[in-house]
Design a protein around this motif. Structure first.
Motif, PDB file in Angstrom:
ATOM      1  N   ALA A   1       0.875  -1.189   0.000  1.00 26.15           N
ATOM      2  CA  ALA A   1       0.000   0.000   0.000  1.00 26.15           C
ATOM      3  C   ALA A   1       0.905   1.230   0.000  1.00 26.15           C
ATOM      4  N   PRO A   2       1.561   1.521  -1.141  1.00 22.30           N
ATOM      5  CA  PRO A   2       2.623   2.533  -1.166  1.00 22.30           C
ATOM      6  C   PRO A   2       2.172   3.950  -0.852  1.00 22.30           C
ATOM      7  N   SER A   3       0.878   4.235  -0.930  1.00 23.00           N
ATOM      8  CA  SER A   3       0.408   5.593  -0.626  1.00 23.00           C
ATOM      9  C   SER A   3      -0.044   5.755   0.820  1.00 23.00           C
ATOM     10  N   HIS A   4       0.057   4.693   1.608  1.00 24.12           N
ATOM     11  CA  HIS A   4      -0.448   4.751   2.986  1.00 24.12           C
ATOM     12  C   HIS A   4       0.522   5.519   3.883  1.00 24.12           C
ATOM     13  N   PRO A   5       0.012   6.335   4.816  1.00 20.47           N
ATOM     14  CA  PRO A   5       0.906   7.107   5.690  1.00 20.47           C
ATOM     15  C   PRO A   5       1.798   6.253   6.580  1.00 20.47           C
TER      16      PRO A   5
ATOM     17  N   CYS B   1      -1.349  -4.990   9.039  1.00 16.87           N
ATOM     18  CA  CYS B   1      -2.797  -4.986   8.836  1.00 16.87           C
ATOM     19  C   CYS B   1      -3.445  -3.896   9.680  1.00 16.87           C
ATOM     20  N   THR B   2      -4.372  -3.151   9.089  1.00 17.02           N
ATOM     21  CA  THR B   2      -5.091  -2.131   9.844  1.00 17.02           C
ATOM     22  C   THR B   2      -6.560  -2.515   9.985  1.00 17.02           C
ATOM     23  N   TYR B   3      -7.139  -2.035  11.090  1.00 18.11           N
ATOM     24  CA  TYR B   3      -8.550  -2.269  11.389  1.00 18.11           C
ATOM     25  C   TYR B   3      -9.129  -1.041  12.078  1.00 18.11           C
ATOM     26  N   ALA B   4     -10.411  -0.810  11.839  1.00 18.88           N
ATOM     27  CA  ALA B   4     -11.175   0.127  12.658  1.00 18.88           C
ATOM     28  C   ALA B   4     -11.995  -0.696  13.642  1.00 18.88           C
ATOM     29  N   ARG B   5     -11.941  -0.307  14.899  1.00 19.40           N
ATOM     30  CA  ARG B   5     -12.740  -0.953  15.930  1.00 19.40           C
ATOM     31  C   ARG B   5     -13.393   0.146  16.755  1.00 19.40           C
TER      32      ARG B   5
ATOM     33  N   GLN C   1      10.826   3.572  11.745  1.00 22.41           N
ATOM     34  CA  GLN C   1      10.046   4.558  10.997  1.00 22.41           C
ATOM     35  C   GLN C   1       8.601   4.103  10.836  1.00 22.41           C
ATOM     36  N   VAL C   2       8.392   2.814  10.584  1.00 24.67           N
ATOM     37  CA  VAL C   2       7.035   2.293  10.452  1.00 24.67           C
ATOM     38  C   VAL C   2       6.259   2.490  11.748  1.00 24.67           C
ATOM     39  N   ILE C   3       6.883   2.196  12.878  1.00 24.16           N
ATOM     40  CA  ILE C   3       6.194   2.337  14.171  1.00 24.16           C
ATOM     41  C   ILE C   3       5.909   3.798  14.468  1.00 24.16           C
ATOM     42  N   ILE C   4       6.854   4.675  14.169  1.00 25.53           N
ATOM     43  CA  ILE C   4       6.624   6.119  14.348  1.00 25.53           C
ATOM     44  C   ILE C   4       5.446   6.567  13.489  1.00 25.53           C
ATOM     45  N   ASN C   5       5.440   6.148  12.228  1.00 26.47           N
ATOM     46  CA  ASN C   5       4.336   6.506  11.332  1.00 26.47           C
ATOM     47  C   ASN C   5       3.010   5.943  11.839  1.00 26.47           C
ATOM     48  N   ALA C   6       3.061   4.706  12.355  1.00 23.19           N
ATOM     49  CA  ALA C   6       1.834   4.056  12.827  1.00 23.19           C
ATOM     50  C   ALA C   6       1.254   4.775  14.038  1.00 23.19           C
ATOM     51  N   VAL C   7       2.129   5.290  14.896  1.00 21.64           N
ATOM     52  CA  VAL C   7       1.658   6.063  16.050  1.00 21.64           C
ATOM     53  C   VAL C   7       0.871   7.281  15.577  1.00 21.64           C
ATOM     54  N   LYS C   8       1.411   7.975  14.592  1.00 21.77           N
ATOM     55  CA  LYS C   8       0.720   9.164  14.074  1.00 21.77           C
ATOM     56  C   LYS C   8      -0.607   8.775  13.426  1.00 21.77           C
ATOM     57  N   TRP C   9      -0.601   7.684  12.660  1.00 21.97           N
ATOM     58  CA  TRP C   9      -1.821   7.224  11.985  1.00 21.97           C
ATOM     59  C   TRP C   9      -2.896   6.799  12.982  1.00 21.97           C
TER      60      TRP C   9
END
Length: 240
Positions: free
Chosen positions: A131-135, A180-184, A209-217
């Motif tokens: 998913a190259p456009s994902h934050p 994997c992302t989910y809305a709950r 970097q992925v974890i830093i980005n994931a925190v923001k997301w």
């Protein structure tokens, strides 16, 4: 500012000198360290603290909870799991790492066994960005290559992700849905596979970097939460 709590059962660090050498401040300390370096307000909590370090006050002041567990999933008290689940439904973000796939909180939120195949054989892992456009993958190349990791293989018994961010290939031939992302409810959940305790995965800059980005997301959206329950009509109803 986003407030993060990094939760770790902190058992391997006490039992295995290999792990304590790689992560002298614990896995939680390593993750909190690189998050703090980029200006994220980060605290830690561990299994053996009262209420596993996840008191009502701590959870109320946590925007994103990061979870690492492995040996002691069954020792996590159900009442704490229920509190964390409710906070996610209310809007707190949750990032579940590696063997946290089998944690009570992840299984409760997924509603499945979350089981998988696994093997420890010092295998190369290549995490392909799908998913190259994902934050979450901002600043990351086409793939992340880890020289040695534990293999996780399909079938991964999870619900179909809302978004698939990474697919892993392992040297032994298996593939795996590794991001994997989910809305709950009002909250967002990200599962990220890498991070076996005997490898220095969380020292890898791209993994960081992925974890830093994931925190923001995963941070809560700044808006009023939906109202539930009995509701008065917005328009005048005709008398019937």
């Amino acid at each position: 500012m986003v407030k993060v709590t990094v939760w770790n059962e902190n058992r391997h660090e006490q039992k295995n000198p290999v792990v304590s050498e790689i992560y002298p401040s614990g896995i939680h300390g390593a993750i909190a360290g690189f998050l703090s370096e980029v200006g994220i307000d980060t605290k830690t909590a561990t299994l053996d603290e009262p209420e596993h370090g996840l008191t009502n006050e701590v959870l109320a002041n946590t925007d994103v909870l990061i979870w690492w567990g492995h040996l002691a999933h069954d020792e996590v008290k159900d009442e704490v799991v229920q509190k964390v689940q409710q906070r996610v439904l209310d809007g707190m973000g949750l990032i579940v790492l590696h063997s946290g796939h089998f944690s009570k909180i992840f299984k409760v939120l997924m509603g499945t066994s979350c089981d998988l195949k696994w093997r420890e054989a010092d295998e190369k892992e290549r995490l392909w960005v799908v998913a190259p456009s994902h934050p979450i993958v901002e600043g990351v190349g086409e793939f992340i290559e880890l020289e040695k990791e534990e293999m996780y293989g399909e079938h991964f018994d999870i619900p179909a992700p809302d978004e698939l961010i990474f697919t892993s290939w392992f040297e032994g031939g298996e593939v795996f849905r590794s991001g994997c992302t989910y809305a709950r409810g009002n909250g967002k959940v990200f599962y990220f596979r890498p991070g076996h305790e005997t490898y220095p995965t969380y020292h890898n800059k791209e993994i960081q970097q992925v974890i830093i980005n994931a925190v923001k997301w995963a941070s809560p959206v700044d808006r009023k939460r939906p109202l539930y329950g009995n509701a008065q009509p917005l328009e005048k109803l005709a008398v019937k």
